[in-house]
Motif scaffolding. Structure first.
Motif, mmCIF file in Angstrom:
data_model
loop_
_atom_site.group_PDB
_atom_site.id
_atom_site.type_symbol
_atom_site.label_atom_id
_atom_site.label_comp_id
_atom_site.label_asym_id
_atom_site.label_seq_id
_atom_site.Cartn_x
_atom_site.Cartn_y
_atom_site.Cartn_z
ATOM 1 N N VAL A 261 -1.773 -8.866 18.331
ATOM 2 C CA VAL A 261 -2.803 -7.832 18.334
ATOM 3 C C VAL A 261 -3.867 -8.195 19.355
ATOM 4 N N ARG A 262 -4.526 -7.182 19.882
ATOM 5 C CA ARG A 262 -5.616 -7.438 20.833
ATOM 6 C C ARG A 262 -6.847 -7.984 20.120
ATOM 7 N N ASP A 263 -7.180 -7.379 18.977
ATOM 8 C CA ASP A 263 -8.380 -7.758 18.245
ATOM 9 C C ASP A 263 -8.020 -8.860 17.243
ATOM 10 N N LYS A 264 -8.281 -10.093 17.598
ATOM 11 C CA LYS A 264 -7.870 -11.244 16.798
ATOM 12 C C LYS A 264 -8.687 -11.402 15.517
ATOM 13 N N ALA B 67 -1.131 2.405 8.511
ATOM 14 C CA ALA B 67 -0.776 2.193 9.917
ATOM 15 C C ALA B 67 -0.122 0.826 10.023
ATOM 16 N N HIS B 68 0.890 0.705 10.842
ATOM 17 C CA HIS B 68 1.564 -0.588 10.943
ATOM 18 C C HIS B 68 0.697 -1.625 11.641
ATOM 19 N N ASN B 69 0.100 -1.262 12.740
ATOM 20 C CA ASN B 69 -0.603 -2.196 13.623
ATOM 21 C C ASN B 69 -2.116 -2.043 13.443
ATOM 22 N N PRO B 70 -2.843 -3.122 13.118
ATOM 23 C CA PRO B 70 -4.299 -2.982 12.936
ATOM 24 C C PRO B 70 -5.034 -2.541 14.192
ATOM 25 N N ASP B 71 -4.466 -2.741 15.386
ATOM 26 C CA ASP B 71 -5.096 -2.219 16.597
ATOM 27 C C ASP B 71 -5.143 -0.695 16.605
ATOM 28 N N SER B 72 -4.417 -0.065 15.703
ATOM 29 C CA SER B 72 -4.430 1.400 15.603
ATOM 30 C C SER B 72 -5.811 1.932 15.248
ATOM 31 N N LYS B 73 -6.669 1.079 14.724
ATOM 32 C CA LYS B 73 -8.001 1.544 14.330
ATOM 33 C C LYS B 73 -8.740 2.191 15.484
ATOM 34 N N GLU B 74 -8.450 1.774 16.709
ATOM 35 C CA GLU B 74 -9.150 2.340 17.857
ATOM 36 C C GLU B 74 -8.780 3.806 18.077
ATOM 37 N N VAL B 75 -7.518 4.161 17.808
ATOM 38 C CA VAL B 75 -7.096 5.542 18.070
ATOM 39 C C VAL B 75 -7.467 6.482 16.930
ATOM 40 N N VAL B 76 -7.871 5.932 15.792
ATOM 41 C CA VAL B 76 -8.286 6.786 14.667
ATOM 42 C C VAL B 76 -9.788 6.682 14.405
ATOM 43 N N GLY C 126 2.082 7.202 13.245
ATOM 44 C CA GLY C 126 3.217 6.530 13.850
ATOM 45 C C GLY C 126 2.805 5.212 14.488
ATOM 46 N N ASP C 127 3.805 4.431 14.847
ATOM 47 C CA ASP C 127 3.548 3.091 15.367
ATOM 48 C C ASP C 127 2.870 3.136 16.734
ATOM 49 N N LEU C 128 1.878 2.286 16.893
ATOM 50 C CA LEU C 128 1.092 2.233 18.132
ATOM 51 C C LEU C 128 1.939 1.773 19.306
ATOM 52 N N TRP C 129 2.692 0.686 19.148
ATOM 53 C CA TRP C 129 3.494 0.143 20.244
ATOM 54 C C TRP C 129 4.595 1.114 20.672
ATOM 55 N N SER C 130 5.056 1.916 19.732
ATOM 56 C CA SER C 130 6.113 2.870 20.049
ATOM 57 C C SER C 130 5.584 4.136 20.712
ATOM 58 N N GLY C 131 4.262 4.231 20.872
ATOM 59 C CA GLY C 131 3.669 5.405 21.486
ATOM 60 C C GLY C 131 3.739 6.633 20.604
ATOM 61 N N GLU C 132 3.816 6.423 19.284
ATOM 62 C CA GLU C 132 3.990 7.547 18.367
ATOM 63 C C GLU C 132 2.790 7.781 17.459
#
Length: 279
Positions: free
Chosen positions: A234-237, A195-204, A169-175
């Motif tokens: 994104v945080r990681d540019k 994953a929609h957001n590349p910053d999601s890599k941190e949670v996976v 699920g989407d990172l920004w949506s908390g899902e």
């Protein structure tokens, strides 16, 4: 003879064209990219993925552009289609009757999988937009025959080679709930993560996957010379566009098809073809 008056006249005539380009031309000038993605897994057969992301059906993204992206993508005969979110921009700006048959074309051509973006999900993050819930977009995808990988995974067989597709699920949506998407991997299959957001890599990070494909950034959308992307939420540019290694794995961020506010500059919309194979 080239006079000062002629130079001034030329500059005045070219100014409207220069202003029109990032609004009327570049946002509709699709680029089809082809990228080979080497992964560490011992996949015997390559996987050809058509990735479309950030379609952003809205007032500034005409249905003709979405249809053209689908047509050009399918012409490359992918094995599967992966859609990585932001199907819409706002809930009051969607022509379902026009959108549904375009999406259905994808599912009728080959297996098609999707995850949701922040505009689809009713985000609780820094950019509140889209729907208050994602039920509408879920129904749109279901009616089109598209498999929604919302915190789940699915095994597929392509020419005798088994792969696992996982989606969060989407990172920004908390899902984003990777523990649900990765709860079982009995065959240790090569894995492509949506994953929609590349910053999601941190949670996976602690889960096993080989390639993550994303959108969300629009590639920066407006690229300022000597300064870089004007829009990169994104945080990681480092992960704004294209293929980059991360640890021992790969992340691909597509520039996407649509846009926000109707502007692109030095950042053409992208139809993404990926060939994933052992390397």
């Amino acid at each position: 003879m080239l006079t000062r008056r002629k130079l001034l006249k030329g500059a005045l005539l070219s100014a409207p064209a220069a202003c029109a380009y990032p609004v009327l031309w570049e946002p509709r000038w699709l680029e089809v990219t082809h990228t080979r993605v080497p992964v560490k897994t011992a996949a015997r057969q390559p996987l050809r993925i058509l990735q479309l992301t950030d379609l952003h059906s809205s007032w500034c993204v005409p249905m003709s552009l979405i249809e053209d992206a689908i047509t050009q993508g399918l012409a490359n005969k992918p094995d599967i289609v992966c859609l990585t979110g932001d199907f819409i921009t706002r809930e009051d700006d969607v022509d379902v009757a026009a959108y549904l048959p375009r999406l259905r074309r994808l599912a009728q051509a080959c297996p098609t999988f999707a995850v949701l973006g922040n505009h689809d999900s009713g985000t609780v993050g820094p950019l509140r937009a889209g729907f208050s819930s994602h039920l509408f977009v879920e129904r749109l995808l279901e009616d089109a025959g598209i498999h929604l990988l919302h915190n789940r995974s699915q095994a597929i067989d392509i020419r005798g080679q088994k792969w696992r597709l996982a989606g969060i699920g989407d990172l920004w949506s908390g899902e984003a709930e990777p523990e649900l998407a990765f709860h079982a991997d009995p065959e240790n299959l090569p894995t492509v993560l949506l994953a929609h957001n590349p910053d999601s890599k941190e949670v996976v990070q602690r889960y096993r996957w080989d390639l993550m494909i994303c959108g969300h950034t629009h590639g920066g959308q407006v690229m300022v010379p000597f300064d870089g992307p004007r829009y990169a939420p994104v945080r990681d540019k480092r992960f704004v566009a294209g293929l980059r290694a991360w640890d021992t794995r790969q992340v691909y961020v597509s520039r996407g098809v649509g846009n926000l506010y109707g502007v692109r500059w030095m950042c053409r919309p992208e139809v993404t073809l990926l060939e994933v194979s052992h390397g």
